[in-house]
Design an enzyme around this catalytic site. Structure first.
Site, PDB file in Angstrom:
ATOM      1  N   TRP A 284       0.905  -1.109  -0.081  1.00  0.00           N
ATOM      2  CA  TRP A 284      -0.048   0.034  -0.009  1.00  0.00           C
ATOM      3  C   TRP A 284       0.886   1.296  -0.138  1.00  0.00           C
ATOM      4  O   TRP A 284       0.509   2.406   0.352  1.00  0.00           O
ATOM      5  CB  TRP A 284      -1.144   0.062   1.107  1.00  0.00           C
ATOM      6  CG  TRP A 284      -1.816  -1.075   1.100  1.00  0.00           C
ATOM      7  CD1 TRP A 284      -1.641  -2.361   1.575  1.00  0.00           C
ATOM      8  CD2 TRP A 284      -3.051  -1.355   0.363  1.00  0.00           C
ATOM      9  NE1 TRP A 284      -2.736  -3.207   1.489  1.00  0.00           N
ATOM     10  CE2 TRP A 284      -3.552  -2.515   0.537  1.00  0.00           C
ATOM     11  CE3 TRP A 284      -3.903  -0.387  -0.444  1.00  0.00           C
ATOM     12  CZ2 TRP A 284      -4.738  -3.149   0.064  1.00  0.00           C
ATOM     13  CZ3 TRP A 284      -4.943  -1.071  -0.958  1.00  0.00           C
ATOM     14  CH2 TRP A 284      -5.456  -2.337  -0.866  1.00  0.00           C
TER      15      TRP A 284
ATOM     16  N   LYS B  66      -6.292  -0.859  -5.038  1.00  0.00           N
ATOM     17  CA  LYS B  66      -6.948   0.243  -5.196  1.00  0.00           C
ATOM     18  C   LYS B  66      -6.106   1.149  -5.920  1.00  0.00           C
ATOM     19  O   LYS B  66      -4.891   1.103  -6.493  1.00  0.00           O
ATOM     20  CB  LYS B  66      -7.044   0.958  -3.880  1.00  0.00           C
ATOM     21  CG  LYS B  66      -8.177   0.394  -2.877  1.00  0.00           C
ATOM     22  CD  LYS B  66      -8.418   1.239  -1.885  1.00  0.00           C
ATOM     23  CE  LYS B  66      -9.583   0.733  -0.917  1.00  0.00           C
ATOM     24  NZ  LYS B  66      -9.742   1.597   0.350  1.00  0.00           N
TER      25      LYS B  66
ATOM     26  N   ASP C 176     -33.305  -3.235 -16.596  1.00  0.00           N
ATOM     27  CA  ASP C 176     -34.155  -2.800 -15.512  1.00  0.00           C
ATOM     28  C   ASP C 176     -34.364  -1.182 -15.375  1.00  0.00           C
ATOM     29  O   ASP C 176     -33.489  -0.560 -16.014  1.00  0.00           O
ATOM     30  CB  ASP C 176     -33.425  -3.015 -13.789  1.00  0.00           C
ATOM     31  CG  ASP C 176     -34.001  -2.225 -12.730  1.00  0.00           C
ATOM     32  OD1 ASP C 176     -35.346  -2.624 -12.351  1.00  0.00           O
ATOM     33  OD2 ASP C 176     -33.471  -1.308 -12.436  1.00  0.00           O
TER      34      ASP C 176
ATOM     35  N   GLU D  40     -38.054  -3.345 -18.973  1.00  0.00           N
ATOM     36  CA  GLU D  40     -39.054  -3.186 -18.026  1.00  0.00           C
ATOM     37  C   GLU D  40     -39.368  -1.685 -18.085  1.00  0.00           C
ATOM     38  O   GLU D  40     -38.952  -0.768 -17.491  1.00  0.00           O
ATOM     39  CB  GLU D  40     -38.367  -3.270 -16.630  1.00  0.00           C
ATOM     40  CG  GLU D  40     -39.084  -3.176 -15.499  1.00  0.00           C
ATOM     41  CD  GLU D  40     -38.633  -2.637 -14.228  1.00  0.00           C
ATOM     42  OE1 GLU D  40     -39.521  -2.935 -12.971  1.00  0.00           O
ATOM     43  OE2 GLU D  40     -37.833  -1.926 -14.290  1.00  0.00           O
TER      44      GLU D  40
END
Length: 704
Positions: free
Chosen positions: A104, A139, A356, A411
């Protein structure tokens, strides 16, 4: 409804080069002349879509190449185990790759930025292997123009995990299993079914146990069940990773990550491949209508700005869903979303998508506080988000060109014309739309009217009120009706007696008798009359006795209602098995005769006083008696084709929980005389609250 007109409309809809049909987006007017006043709007949408396709062709080498964004962005490992990582973050002034692999250390692996705001880093292999170990955490760390340090999960990450004992935020993990651990697909995708019988399922709830079910358990237990029930399409919900389990998968934070709650990516691949081996098509419930507002593990404020993937300010926020709204007019957002569809198709072998929240995408008001009257001005006015319409057009064009057997379902509650027509006719390109008014009708009837007051004509009108040439998937209840705060059909019908009187060891009460009978009639009528496809939500086929409520603070994080008690159908002493068997017989009868892909039904009778509905579809004769008390002897019904008819489905059979009041060996002979607008008639005994389906056993010559 005229079945001949319906068939010709479908024929035109399927042909993008039909003779005399203009190729400028106005071809839909041939199907619906009432759209003529909106010719300019249709042309504008068509032109905007073509303009985007031209831009992508000129700048990216075409849609096919453009939509393979995963080969450029995120983590890519070559054959020599060298890793390249790229991320679009134009607002950042510095970027670093950090993770377990470098302790890190923010300064050890700086990234370089190009002129388009894309950061890149190349990590050569180390000792013949990748520098970043499989499953280790990673990350991207960035500096904003104000000097702030921000850490984010890579936007294109393919696997994330959550450890609630540490934090609700997800961790991004580098997914790069050795070749021996990668799942290899063994079975080809099935062909697109002529009749879509859809089983809507959620992996996590697919067990009676008080926990999250796994991909492997779904593969072993649910796939054979779905196949046995006669469904041929599975619609998987809540697969795209979502931080909050109770959101039902609709607050997506990692668009390329299959939810780790249920297992690994390789487990999901095995599920889909096994489904394919059974001839089952698998659709992904894809959520491109909005995104989680999470910052630490989502896309929100990814590079420190408010407008990277989303619209800025209020335009980029959904006030009811408390989520972020994509900027569909952005070049890089189009790359991200189109590549997302390609990824699920290529990496996991999905067969298509149920999109959706399409209504929210189509309109700038997102359907909030809007009751669609059906007036065409609502579909072509200032309230339409044409950038979103164009995105959906391009997505459908891409999917159907690259994967001709793929299926897309919208939908949409608004009823926008041409949603399920190809771009060449001025359509958006979906294969099906969901008949969202149908479950609303059934729930309203059960809540507000006595059985004897049901309006047969109104029921038939709602079930057949769909656009010619555009295919619809009908359903009595989906997951929406199963959620806590609402009730399933059988709960509306039987309520508390589901807990006390569903055993065959107790007498059949009037409430249970009515509930079981109407549950079968409602489902068959919807299946046969309501569309060109049919959908059922997991467990509703047998009248699951309880609603669905995921673990959350409001229920003390309980799993009690976040499960499906599928074991109820295995108990021979419970009446749930009868409803389960009827659902199976209904689907298998459709599979044999194919009414869903036949022209729309011809309704010859909807008698209000008798509460009888009669119609023909797919060469079958459907007869429904909804009357709560009246049975009819020698009831005369009209039928077009002469001959001898036999019963092929009977809701009153003993194995379906009925009373076997009808001798199924009986044959019904036609008389050549007009009745109810049909050329022949026959007569039949039809008990109260019973449905029968008859097939022509021995047709006779029409010359009489």
């Amino acid at each position: 409804m005229d079945p001949i007109a319906d068939a010709s409309a479908n024929s035109l809809a399927q042909s993008s080069s039909a003779e005399g049909v203009p190729n400028d987006g106005t071809g839909v007017i041939e199907l619906d002349p009432w759209l003529a006043p909106f010719k300019d709007a249709l042309k504008r949408r068509y032109t905007k879509a073509q303009d985007w396709i031209k831009i992508i062709d000129e700048t990216e080498g075409g849609i096919e190449k453009f939509s393979r964004g995963t080969e450029k962005f995120g983590f890519n490992v070559d054959k020599s185990h060298n890793i390249t990582y790229r991320e679009w973050a134009p607002n950042a002034t510095e970027a670093f790759l950090i993770g377990d692999f470098n302790g890190w250390n923010r300064g050890s692996h700086p990234m370089k930025k190009n002129d388009f705001g894309v950061w890149e880093i190349y990590l050569p292999a180390n000792n013949g292997g990748p520098v970043i170990p499989h499953q280790s955490k990673v990350k991207i760390s960035m500096t904003t123009p104000t000097g702030e340090w921000i850490d984010r999960l890579p936007a294109w990450i393919k696997y994330v995990t959550q450890d609630l004992s540490v934090s609700p935020a997800y961790d991004a993990r580098f997914w790069n299993p050795p070749a021996s651990k990668r799942y290899t697909f063994k079975h080809p995708r099935p062909k697109k079914p002529e009749s879509a019988r859809v089983y809507e399922a959620h992996v996590g709830i697919s067990s009676p146990e008080l926990r999250v079910t796994t991909y492997k358990e779904f593969t072993a237990n649910m796939l054979p069940r779905i196949k046995c029930l006669g469904y041929n399409v599975i619609q998987l919900m809540a697969i795209m990773e979502h931080a909050y389990y109770a959101s039902f998968g609709y607050q997506v934070n990692n668009f390329f990550a299959a939810s780790s709650r249920y297992g690994t990516p390789e487990d999901l691949k095995e599920l889909i491949d096994t489904a394919h081996s059974m001839g089952l098509v698998v659709l992904l419930d894809v959520v491109h209508s909005h995104a989680s507002k999470n910052v630490l593990d989502g896309l929100n404020e990814f590079d420190g700005s408010d407008h990277l993937y989303f619209h800025e300010g209020a335009k980029g926020r959904h006030e009811l869903w408390d989520s972020r709204l994509f900027n569909y007019g952005s070049h890089e957002v189009l790359r991200f979303l189109l590549s997302n569809l390609r990824f699920w198709m290529d990496e996991y072998n999905f067969d298509g998508f149920r999109f959706d929240g399409v209504t929210s995408m189509l309109y700038t008001h997102h359907g909030i506080g809007t009751g669609f009257s059906g007036g065409y001005h609502e579909y072509y006015g200032a309230g339409v988000d044409e950038e979103a319409v164009v995105y959906l057009i391009i997505a459908n064009e891409m999917l159907h060109n690259l994967y001709p057997e793929s299926i897309t379902v919208a939908e949409d509650v608004s009823g926008m014309p041409a949603l399920c027509l190809p771009l060449s006719l001025g359509g958006v390109g979906f294969d099906y739309r969901l008949a969202m008014a149908v479950p609303d009708m059934w729930i309203k009837l059960l809540k507000e009217k006595k059985d004897e007051d049901w309006d047969m004509s109104a029921i038939c009108w709602t079930l057949t009120n769909r656009r010619h040439g555009e295919k619809t998937i009908a359903y009595c209840e989906s997951h929406d009706q199963a959620l806590v705060g609402d009730k399933t059909l059988l709960m509306h019908l039987c309520d508390s007696e589901l807990y006390t009187n569903m055993s065959t060891l107790t007498p059949m009460t009037p409430v249970i008798d009515r509930g079981i009978s109407l549950h079968k009639l409602i489902r068959l009528l919807t299946h046969a009359l309501g569309g060109e496809g049919y959908l059922n939500f997991e467990g509703n086929e047998f009248g699951h006795p309880e609603w669905l409520d995921f673990p959350r603070e409001g229920n003390q994080n309980s799993f009690w209602y976040a499960r499906r008690q599928l074991n109820l159908t295995d108990d021979k002493l419970l009446r749930y098995k009868d409803l389960n068997e009827f659902d199976r017989q209904m689907n298998l009868t459709e599979a044999h005769y194919g009414w869903l892909h036949s022209p729309q039904a011809y309704i010859s009778l909807n008698n209000e006083s008798d509460k009888v509905i009669v119609f023909e579809r797919g060469g079958l004769l459907f007869i429904f008696n909804f009357h709560p008390t009246n049975s009819y002897t020698d009831y005369r019904i009209g039928v077009e084709s002469p001959g001898t008819y036999k019963i092929v489905l009977n809701s009153d059979s003993k194995e379906n929980g009925g009373y076997s009041r009808i001798d199924e060996s009986t044959r019904f002979f036609t008389t050549p005389m007009e009745w109810n607008g049909r050329k022949n008639w026959t007569h039949i005994y039809i008990p109260c609250r019973v449905a029968l389906v008859l097939a022509l056993e021995s047709p006779i010559s029409r010359a009489y």
